[in-house]
Design a protein around this motif. Structure first.
Motif, PDB file in Angstrom:
ATOM      1  N   ASP A 196     -47.579 -16.768  15.653  1.00 24.02           N
ATOM      2  CA  ASP A 196     -47.593 -17.841  16.654  1.00 24.02           C
ATOM      3  C   ASP A 196     -46.331 -17.711  17.498  1.00 24.02           C
ATOM      4  OD1 ASP A 196     -46.980 -20.494  17.739  1.00 24.02           O
ATOM      5  OD2 ASP A 196     -48.546 -21.286  16.423  1.00 24.02           O
TER       6      ASP A 196
ATOM      7  N   SER B 167     -45.362 -19.201  22.629  1.00 29.68           N
ATOM      8  CA  SER B 167     -45.757 -20.609  22.548  1.00 29.68           C
ATOM      9  C   SER B 167     -44.898 -21.587  23.344  1.00 29.68           C
ATOM     10  CB  SER B 167     -45.790 -21.040  21.069  1.00 29.68           C
ATOM     11  OG  SER B 167     -46.563 -20.148  20.310  1.00 29.68           O
ATOM     12  N   ALA B 168     -44.666 -21.259  24.606  1.00 31.53           N
ATOM     13  CA  ALA B 168     -43.885 -22.174  25.455  1.00 31.53           C
ATOM     14  C   ALA B 168     -44.771 -23.301  25.971  1.00 31.53           C
ATOM     15  CB  ALA B 168     -43.306 -21.395  26.618  1.00 31.53           C
ATOM     16  N   ASN B 169     -44.167 -24.230  26.674  1.00 32.17           N
ATOM     17  CA  ASN B 169     -44.939 -25.325  27.244  1.00 32.17           C
ATOM     18  C   ASN B 169     -45.265 -25.046  28.708  1.00 32.17           C
ATOM     19  OD1 ASN B 169     -44.782 -26.663  24.808  1.00 32.17           O
ATOM     20  ND2 ASN B 169     -42.826 -27.602  25.364  1.00 32.17           N
TER      21      ASN B 169
ATOM     22  N   HIS C  66     -49.485 -20.108  21.301  1.00 32.26           N
ATOM     23  CA  HIS C  66     -49.944 -21.506  21.129  1.00 32.26           C
ATOM     24  C   HIS C  66     -49.269 -22.386  22.187  1.00 32.26           C
ATOM     25  CE1 HIS C  66     -51.525 -24.791  18.624  1.00 32.26           C
ATOM     26  NE2 HIS C  66     -50.370 -25.401  18.778  1.00 32.26           N
TER      27      HIS C  66
ATOM     28  N   GLY D 279     -48.130 -25.124  24.858  1.00 32.91           N
ATOM     29  CA  GLY D 279     -48.186 -26.584  24.930  1.00 32.91           C
ATOM     30  C   GLY D 279     -48.778 -26.986  26.271  1.00 32.91           C
TER      31      GLY D 279
ATOM     32  N   GLU E  49     -52.636 -25.916  22.997  1.00 31.69           N
ATOM     33  CA  GLU E  49     -52.879 -27.159  22.255  1.00 31.69           C
ATOM     34  C   GLU E  49     -54.174 -27.822  22.708  1.00 31.69           C
ATOM     35  OE1 GLU E  49     -49.349 -29.601  22.460  1.00 31.69           O
ATOM     36  OE2 GLU E  49     -48.081 -27.976  21.720  1.00 31.69           O
TER      37      GLU E  49
ATOM     38  N   TYR F 166     -48.503 -33.379  18.483  1.00 32.08           N
ATOM     39  CA  TYR F 166     -48.101 -32.026  18.095  1.00 32.08           C
ATOM     40  C   TYR F 166     -48.531 -31.726  16.655  1.00 32.08           C
ATOM     41  CZ  TYR F 166     -44.723 -28.082  17.993  1.00 32.08           C
ATOM     42  OH  TYR F 166     -44.115 -26.859  17.918  1.00 32.08           O
TER      43      TYR F 166
ATOM     44  N   ASP G 162     -51.315 -29.095  15.308  1.00 32.75           N
ATOM     45  CA  ASP G 162     -50.924 -27.979  14.450  1.00 32.75           C
ATOM     46  C   ASP G 162     -51.774 -27.912  13.178  1.00 32.75           C
ATOM     47  OD1 ASP G 162     -49.192 -26.036  15.300  1.00 32.75           O
ATOM     48  OD2 ASP G 162     -47.410 -27.276  15.062  1.00 32.75           O
TER      49      ASP G 162
ATOM     50  N   TYR H 140     -44.795 -18.616  12.157  1.00 29.13           N
ATOM     51  CA  TYR H 140     -44.459 -19.431  13.332  1.00 29.13           C
ATOM     52  C   TYR H 140     -43.054 -19.095  13.810  1.00 29.13           C
ATOM     53  CZ  TYR H 140     -48.279 -22.460  11.810  1.00 29.13           C
ATOM     54  OH  TYR H 140     -49.495 -22.953  11.439  1.00 29.13           O
TER      55      TYR H 140
ATOM     56  N   THR I 272     -40.048 -20.543  16.148  1.00 26.18           N
ATOM     57  CA  THR I 272     -39.436 -21.544  17.030  1.00 26.18           C
ATOM     58  C   THR I 272     -37.949 -21.642  16.686  1.00 26.18           C
ATOM     59  OG1 THR I 272     -39.419 -23.567  15.689  1.00 26.18           O
ATOM     60  CG2 THR I 272     -41.513 -23.005  16.749  1.00 26.18           C
TER      61      THR I 272
ATOM     62  N   GLN J  54     -37.015 -27.264  14.828  1.00 25.18           N
ATOM     63  CA  GLN J  54     -38.343 -27.664  14.348  1.00 25.18           C
ATOM     64  C   GLN J  54     -38.530 -27.460  12.846  1.00 25.18           C
ATOM     65  OE1 GLN J  54     -41.752 -26.910  16.755  1.00 25.18           O
ATOM     66  NE2 GLN J  54     -40.560 -26.591  18.609  1.00 25.18           N
TER      67      GLN J  54
ATOM     68  N   HIS K 237     -40.365 -30.333  11.170  1.00 21.26           N
ATOM     69  CA  HIS K 237     -41.786 -30.356  11.539  1.00 21.26           C
ATOM     70  C   HIS K 237     -42.575 -29.387  10.677  1.00 21.26           C
ATOM     71  CE1 HIS K 237     -45.519 -30.158  13.831  1.00 21.26           C
ATOM     72  NE2 HIS K 237     -45.358 -28.843  13.894  1.00 21.26           N
ATOM     73  N   PHE K 238     -42.071 -28.156  10.573  1.00 21.24           N
ATOM     74  CA  PHE K 238     -42.835 -27.153   9.825  1.00 21.24           C
ATOM     75  C   PHE K 238     -42.834 -27.425   8.324  1.00 21.24           C
ATOM     76  CE2 PHE K 238     -42.567 -24.925  13.881  1.00 21.24           C
ATOM     77  CZ  PHE K 238     -43.912 -24.614  14.024  1.00 21.24           C
TER      78      PHE K 238
END
Ligand code: ARG
Length: 596
Positions: free
Chosen positions: A133, A136-138, A173, A175, A273, A331, A335, A353, A355, A359, A362-363
């Motif tokens: 993954d 995966s920028a926005n 992935h 955003g 997403e 988010y 995910d 993943y 990042t 994060q 989060h993970f």
């Protein structure tokens, strides 16, 4: 039957397997013995088995006696041929393995091309299905320096996994379904902007529209309601907003594609997403039915009481929020749905993943939630890994920014890298035609940028330093690229094809030859180490050491000597060094040059 005589790309793995076999045939050990074969201190051997110590301690045995017994059994078995590998006992219970000159010669003959390396390394991960993954920028935001590391580290890891035989899917992935679209659409409508007629940098223009919109919202709260309404319309499939959204996404993808091209980033698919917007319902349902998720102040959340900071009774409760109060996905829910899709659709055995460090929580929560959910529903649980990294710092040890304190645009950084490299190349090679200087500078500049990012341990911050990364001395891309170019020039001058089949007839002789040969054989151990925790700096260090060993060899031993067998052997060492450096650089995403 396995034999140490069967040449293996990875001698450590062969020794490990041979030891296990010997042990399984004897009554010295119960189950649970790991020989722990690792590269050794070169003064004592090439490889060392350290596992006896741990085993002996756990089972109350004398480690030296045990090691002695294994050694004896190994020497008696046909698996260890004394003409190829010498065994010895060391310290409180280590077993050392030293490959003989004959073995080194055979190894060099056998692993003659990059294809052979790949075949050898391909056994490591044989066919394992891995989704990576990255980057995966926005969408709707310009790429800045923060996007450098996901592209550079992600690409290197993807190439490494491919090389080691994994069956990878590189999934970007993106955003593309955030709340920012409400603001952006509001502002586009307010200003009456036509997205088909933007200027030559459309993404920059969108970025500006968003910034203007969100500044206005702060002054006029009514606009915020308008943005929210636009977002809701988008989420409900309103045709006008959907059309705007599609254009915004396309503009972003286009701009990122240009950067990917310059950076050598090769993604397979971009399932953003938004792709999961209809797949989150199943997540809510299954997690609620399994009593893993619960309602809390209107939101759907998951507590992980076994981890203090995520526990219900923590003083600042910090649950994993998977559905917002207003019912919208986020988010986290996206995910979760993504993992299920990757397992069901791609049959992912592993998901990696990439990042930055921020994060990690989060993970951690994502993985914990997935473990509980998949266990409850009896889904096959993939291995999940979060590969994270530290910050790029300026010389003042604060996050690297422009002089005026803004984030540095990625395109500007790439342009500057090329420009600075051109000055370096022109100085080193003033006689080359300018066009060639520019081509070289482009590879050197981007290569230097990437290498500096990969060469330090990823979990540490590093200081961004143009002069250091572009230097021809030290652990840098120019140093390694130059080492390859120098070997190329030997072959050009002699008119020999470095990729031609060469045989090492006589035995390796000099200290420098032997040291270089052992270093060449070390590639597989360097790859093992790099893959274990997905840390590319191990490969960088290896390549730097290899270039050093080559340089010592080249200074000590003349290559083009009269005696044809010595000359052949030394040319072979040059060719193998070249292969290995090229392989390593390409794995790091750096394209070697014929000359510099
Ligand atoms: N788009 C996210 C960001 O810019 C990174 C996504 C990482 N991948 C993921 N599956 N969460 O921070």
């Amino acid at each position: 039957m396995l034999s140490i005589m069967e040449l293996s790309f990875n001698p450590a793995a062969t020794i490990d397997a041979a030891l296990r076999q010997i042990i399984s045939n004897s009554d010295l050990f119960n189950v649970g013995f790991d020989p722990e074969v690792r590269p050794a201190d070169p003064r004592f051997g090439d490889y060392q088995a350290n596992g006896v110590l741990r085993y002996a301690k756990k089972n109350g045995k004398n480690p030296r006696e045990l090691a002695q017994a294994i050694l004896k059994a190994a020497e008696e078995s046909e698996l260890f041929d004394a003409s190829l590998v010498e065994l010895s006992l060391a310290g409180p219970g280590f077993i050392n393995f030293k490959c003989t000159h004959a073995y080194l010669g055979k190894w060099l003959n056998q692993f003659a091309s990059i294809d052979e390396y790949q075949k050898g390394a391909g056994r490591l991960n044989a066919g394992r299905k891995i989704v990576i993954d990255y980057p995966s920028a926005n969408t709707a935001k310009q790429a800045h320096i923060g996007h450098l590391r996901p592209m550079v580290i992600g690409e290197a890891i993807a190439r490494l996994l491919d090389f080691c035989g994994s069956d990878t899917v590189r999934d970007n992935h993106i955003g593309d379904w955030g709340t920012n679209f409400g603001t952006l659409i509001m502002q586009i409508k307010r200003e009456g902007v036509n997205l088909d007629h933007l200027n030559e940098d459309p993404l920059a223009q969108l970025d500006q529209l968003y910034k203007d919109g969100s500044n206005l919202e702060k002054q006029e709260p009514l606009l915020r309601d308008q943005s929210r309404a636009e977002l809701l319309k988008l989420q409900e499939g309103d045709p006008q907003n959907t059309a705007l959204w599609e254009k915004i996404v396309a503009i972003s993808k286009n701009a990122f594609q240009k950067l990917f091209q310059q950076m050598g980033v090769q993604v397979d698919i971009s399932l953003g997403e938004s792709f999961y917007r209809d797949r989150v319902e199943r997540v809510y349902r299954e997690l609620t039915d399994a009593e893993i998720a619960e309602l809390s102040e209107g939101a759907l959340v998951v507590w992980h009481d076994e981890v203090k900071k995520f526990a219900r009774n923590n003083e600042r409760p910090y649950p994993f929020n998977i559905r917002k109060k207003d019912g919208a996905s986020n988010y986290a829910s996206t995910d979760l749905a993504t993992i299920l899709y990757r397992v069901e659709h791609f049959k992912a055995e592993e998901i990696v993943y990439l990042t930055d460090a921020r994060q990690q929580d989060h993970f951690q929560q994502l993985f914990l939630t997935t473990q509980k959910w998949f266990r409850a529903c009896d889904y096959p649980l993939p291995v999940m890994r979060h590969v994270w990294w530290g910050t790029i710092l300026g010389k003042d040890k604060k996050p690297f920014k422009t002089k005026s304190g803004e984030s540095i645009k990625l395109q500007a950084l790439l342009d500057e890298a090329r420009e600075r490299a051109l000055a370096v190349v022109a100085k080193k090679n003033p006689d080359l035609p300018e066009k060639e200087q520019q081509a070289i500078a482009s590879s050197v500049g981007i290569g230097a940028l990437k290498y500096a990012d990969l060469a330090s341990n990823r979990t540490q911050d590093y200081v961004f330093d143009w002069d250091r990364m572009l230097s021809f001395e030290g652990n840098t891309a120019p140093y390694l690229l130059y080492a390859v170019a120098r070997i190329n020039s030997i072959f050009r001058k002699t008119g020999i094809d470095p990729d031609a089949r060469m045989e090492c007839v006589g035995l390796l002789e000099t200290e420098a030859e032997l040291t270089l040969a052992r270093k060449l054989m070390g590639l597989s151990s360097a790859l093992d180490l790099t893959l274990a925790d997905l840390r590319p700096h191990f490969l960088c260090t290896y390549l730097f050491e290899l270039a050093g060993a080559y340089s010592s060899f080249y200074n000590a031993d003349k290559v083009m000597v009269e005696d044809p067998s010595i000359r052949e052997r030394r040319l072979l060492l040059c060719a193998r060094t070249r292969n290995t450096l090229i392989t390593g650089l390409q794995l790091l995403g750096i394209e070697p040059l014929e000359r510099m």
